[in-house]
Scaffold this motif. Structure first.
Motif, PDB file in Angstrom:
ATOM      1  N   LEU A  71      -6.685  -1.824  -3.740  1.00 19.89           N
ATOM      2  CA  LEU A  71      -5.763  -0.381  -3.210  1.00 19.89           C
ATOM      3  C   LEU A  71      -5.565   0.786  -4.053  1.00 19.89           C
ATOM      4  O   LEU A  71      -5.689   1.894  -3.406  1.00 19.89           O
ATOM      5  CB  LEU A  71      -4.568  -1.189  -2.678  1.00 19.89           C
ATOM      6  CG  LEU A  71      -4.343  -2.045  -1.602  1.00 19.89           C
ATOM      7  CD1 LEU A  71      -3.034  -2.484  -1.189  1.00 19.89           C
ATOM      8  CD2 LEU A  71      -5.080  -1.392  -0.217  1.00 19.89           C
ATOM      9  N   VAL A  89       0.281   7.589  -6.418  1.00 14.90           N
ATOM     10  CA  VAL A  89      -0.872   8.077  -6.635  1.00 14.90           C
ATOM     11  C   VAL A  89      -0.560   9.843  -6.270  1.00 14.90           C
ATOM     12  O   VAL A  89      -0.803  10.782  -6.786  1.00 14.90           O
ATOM     13  CB  VAL A  89      -2.176   7.708  -5.989  1.00 14.90           C
ATOM     14  CG1 VAL A  89      -3.473   8.534  -6.242  1.00 14.90           C
ATOM     15  CG2 VAL A  89      -2.570   6.383  -6.873  1.00 14.90           C
ATOM     16  N   ASP A  90      -0.126   9.903  -4.951  1.00 14.06           N
ATOM     17  CA  ASP A  90       0.178  11.084  -4.444  1.00 14.06           C
ATOM     18  C   ASP A  90       1.365  11.766  -5.262  1.00 14.06           C
ATOM     19  O   ASP A  90       1.274  12.918  -5.482  1.00 14.06           O
ATOM     20  CB  ASP A  90       0.682  10.999  -3.152  1.00 14.06           C
ATOM     21  CG  ASP A  90      -0.298  10.562  -2.014  1.00 14.06           C
ATOM     22  OD1 ASP A  90      -1.458  10.634  -2.305  1.00 14.06           O
ATOM     23  OD2 ASP A  90       0.287  10.312  -1.094  1.00 14.06           O
ATOM     24  N   CYS A 131      -7.510   1.593  -6.444  1.00 15.19           N
ATOM     25  CA  CYS A 131      -9.052   2.120  -6.464  1.00 15.19           C
ATOM     26  C   CYS A 131      -9.166   3.069  -5.067  1.00 15.19           C
ATOM     27  O   CYS A 131      -9.739   4.308  -5.205  1.00 15.19           O
ATOM     28  CB  CYS A 131      -9.971   1.326  -6.662  1.00 15.19           C
ATOM     29  SG  CYS A 131     -10.193   0.791  -8.214  1.00 15.19           S
ATOM     30  N   LYS A 132      -8.662   2.604  -3.996  1.00 13.47           N
ATOM     31  CA  LYS A 132      -8.657   3.269  -2.704  1.00 13.47           C
ATOM     32  C   LYS A 132      -8.355   4.540  -2.760  1.00 13.47           C
ATOM     33  O   LYS A 132      -9.015   5.650  -2.240  1.00 13.47           O
ATOM     34  CB  LYS A 132      -8.383   2.365  -1.684  1.00 13.47           C
ATOM     35  CG  LYS A 132      -8.355   3.077  -0.129  1.00 13.47           C
ATOM     36  CD  LYS A 132      -7.581   2.062   0.773  1.00 13.47           C
ATOM     37  CE  LYS A 132      -7.520   2.807   2.105  1.00 13.47           C
ATOM     38  NZ  LYS A 132      -8.685   3.344   2.601  1.00 13.47           N
ATOM     39  N   HIS A 133      -6.989   4.493  -3.195  1.00 17.61           N
ATOM     40  CA  HIS A 133      -6.278   5.775  -3.423  1.00 17.61           C
ATOM     41  C   HIS A 133      -6.377   6.729  -4.667  1.00 17.61           C
ATOM     42  O   HIS A 133      -6.260   7.771  -4.596  1.00 17.61           O
ATOM     43  CB  HIS A 133      -4.672   5.517  -3.188  1.00 17.61           C
ATOM     44  CG  HIS A 133      -4.538   4.987  -1.899  1.00 17.61           C
ATOM     45  ND1 HIS A 133      -4.441   5.766  -0.661  1.00 17.61           N
ATOM     46  CD2 HIS A 133      -4.461   3.597  -1.319  1.00 17.61           C
ATOM     47  CE1 HIS A 133      -3.932   4.994   0.284  1.00 17.61           C
ATOM     48  NE2 HIS A 133      -3.854   3.685   0.008  1.00 17.61           N
ATOM     49  N   ALA A 134      -6.811   6.097  -5.886  1.00 16.22           N
ATOM     50  CA  ALA A 134      -7.021   6.749  -7.020  1.00 16.22           C
ATOM     51  C   ALA A 134      -8.267   7.437  -7.338  1.00 16.22           C
ATOM     52  O   ALA A 134      -8.539   8.559  -8.019  1.00 16.22           O
ATOM     53  CB  ALA A 134      -6.587   5.970  -8.071  1.00 16.22           C
ATOM     54  N   GLU A 156       0.701  -1.289  -0.021  1.00 20.81           N
ATOM     55  CA  GLU A 156       0.039  -0.110   0.096  1.00 20.81           C
ATOM     56  C   GLU A 156       0.863   1.421  -0.063  1.00 20.81           C
ATOM     57  O   GLU A 156       0.474   2.234  -0.499  1.00 20.81           O
ATOM     58  CB  GLU A 156      -0.952   0.028   1.187  1.00 20.81           C
ATOM     59  CG  GLU A 156      -1.985   1.023   1.094  1.00 20.81           C
ATOM     60  CD  GLU A 156      -3.039   0.974   2.131  1.00 20.81           C
ATOM     61  OE1 GLU A 156      -4.062   1.728   2.057  1.00 20.81           O
ATOM     62  OE2 GLU A 156      -2.938   0.455   3.140  1.00 20.81           O
ATOM     63  N   VAL A 170       1.620   2.172  -3.568  1.00 22.92           N
ATOM     64  CA  VAL A 170       0.392   2.596  -4.351  1.00 22.92           C
ATOM     65  C   VAL A 170       0.069   4.102  -3.797  1.00 22.92           C
ATOM     66  O   VAL A 170      -0.197   4.994  -4.681  1.00 22.92           O
ATOM     67  CB  VAL A 170      -0.951   1.638  -3.846  1.00 22.92           C
ATOM     68  CG1 VAL A 170      -2.339   2.381  -4.253  1.00 22.92           C
ATOM     69  CG2 VAL A 170      -0.741   0.148  -4.507  1.00 22.92           C
ATOM     70  N   GLU A 171       0.104   4.382  -2.653  1.00 28.47           N
ATOM     71  CA  GLU A 171      -0.240   5.526  -2.076  1.00 28.47           C
ATOM     72  C   GLU A 171       0.738   6.827  -2.416  1.00 28.47           C
ATOM     73  O   GLU A 171       0.457   7.750  -3.121  1.00 28.47           O
ATOM     74  CB  GLU A 171      -0.262   5.536  -0.361  1.00 28.47           C
ATOM     75  CG  GLU A 171      -0.754   6.830   0.276  1.00 28.47           C
ATOM     76  CD  GLU A 171      -0.949   6.945   1.653  1.00 28.47           C
ATOM     77  OE1 GLU A 171      -1.371   7.780   2.202  1.00 28.47           O
ATOM     78  OE2 GLU A 171      -0.455   5.903   2.192  1.00 28.47           O
TER      79      GLU A 171
END
Length: 240
Positions: free
Chosen positions: A125, A78-79, A127-130, A71, A74-75
């Motif tokens: 994950l 995206v950030d 999708c959660k962040h994006a 994660e 992923v985070e």
């Protein structure tokens, strides 16, 4: 959008993706690399995700480290996209592994866990962040690269239990995204690219990588209000 029948809708498509931003996971080879390459050619700024910065990604794309099981990766990815360009229009969840090919009784639990982590938990994950970024502009798209091996109506015998179940779950994620965010303008679809000559599909597969990427790229071109929450193969809707 005009519709000839429920299995052959005709969506409006972007002819150019100039000004738009795409993130493609597993973009260092196979369908992911070809998808990233074509989105780049359509004018998008493409972030090509790979779980190692040593992997090559298509020229003209932005290489980004994403191990979808982590994660933090992923985070950070995206950030980083938000900090660099301030938007995200397309997410292609392509990264996947075949996992253990024997039946569930013989499949090692560790391999089952890893297959589910890459193929299903990873896209969740992402999708959660994006999704917050995708919702900033109407018509943000999620393209989940699934498989007929996960279709409930196509029979589930023949091994690869974790892969099959992960792709069934990925299709469930697509339906969820459409139900939860469709009214907010998100366009989410699953795609079966077919049996493609990749490292996973093998040399005997019936489709080239170029043909396998056609429908994922087509879905990434959907304009706001296009069909969502569906499962596609060869640009036609198929049953779940």
């Amino acid at each position: 959008m005009t519709t000839s029948d429920e299995h052959d809708p005709t969506p409006e498509l972007y002819d150019s993706l100039d000004g738009q931003v795409a993130l493609v996971t597993g973009a260092n080879r196979g369908i992911g690399a070809e998808t990233a390459r074509r989105l780049r050619d359509l004018g998008a700024t493409v972030y090509a995700g790979s779980r190692s910065m040593d992997n090559e990604t298509p020229d003209g794309t932005e290489r980004v480290l994403i191990d979808v099981t982590q994660e933090g990766d992923v985070e950070a990815a995206v950030d980083g996209i938000f900090e660099e360009v301030g938007r995200l229009d397309i997410l292609v969840n392509n990264a996947g592994i075949i996992g253990p090919e024997n039946d569930i009784v013989a499949a090692p639990t560790k391999e089952i866990d890893r297959t589910l982590a890459v193929n299903l938990r990873g896209p969740m994950l992402l999708c959660k962040h994006a999704v917050p970024l995708l919702l900033q502009h109407e018509g943000g798209r999620v393209v989940n690269v699934s498989s007929g091996m996960g279709a409930l109506g196509e029979g589930q015998s023949g091994g690869s239990p974790a892969y099959r179940v992960s792709k069934t779950g990925l299709n469930g994620l697509t339906v969820y995204l459409d139900g939860e965010y469709g009214d907010d303008g998100l366009v989410a679809n699953s795609v079966c690219p077919g049996w493609v000559r990749t490292d996973m599909g093998g040399e005997s597969a019936s489709k080239s990588v170029e043909k396998g990427a056609e429908t994922p790229v087509w879905l990434a071109r959907f304009e706001p209000g296009a069909p969502s929450g569906r499962f596609w193969r060869n640009k036609r809707v198929i049953d779940w």
